[in-house]
Design a protein around this motif. Structure first.
Motif: not given
Length: 91
Positions: A10, A24, A26-27, A31, A37, A39-40, A43
């Motif tokens: 991440w 944020n 994310r991976t 995604h 970007l 995957k979220h 946050t």
């Protein structure tokens, strides 16, 4: 029920707007196959830059920390130490 998680690694994207810092998590991998970007995951918001960034980076390290804990459990089992620790390392 077996717990699942989004595999790592991440990363943290940092955004500052109007005195508020947004982090944020994310991976690293995009995604979708088209890219973009990752995957979220979560946050973290903060009005203090360093505190928010530290929290976000700790969250982003979760997959690595899980892997390290699992490795430690394997070593404790291999060396016969885990039973001596009581319930602290029970799965």
């Amino acid at each position: 029920m077996k717990a699942t998680h989004t595999p790592g690694p991440w990363t943290v994207d940092i955004d500052k707007q109007g005195g508020k810092w947004t982090y944020n998590i994310r991976t690293v991998e995009p995604h979708n196959p088209a890219g973009g970007l990752g995957k979220h995951i979560a946050t973290a918001n903060s009005f203090m830059e360093a505190k928010g960034e530290h929290n976000a980076r700790l969250i982003a390290a979760a997959p690595d920390l899980l892997r390290a804990c699992n490795l430690a459990a394997l070593i404790l089992d291999r060396d016969g130490i885990r039973p001596l620790l009581g319930t602290a390392f029970n799965s």
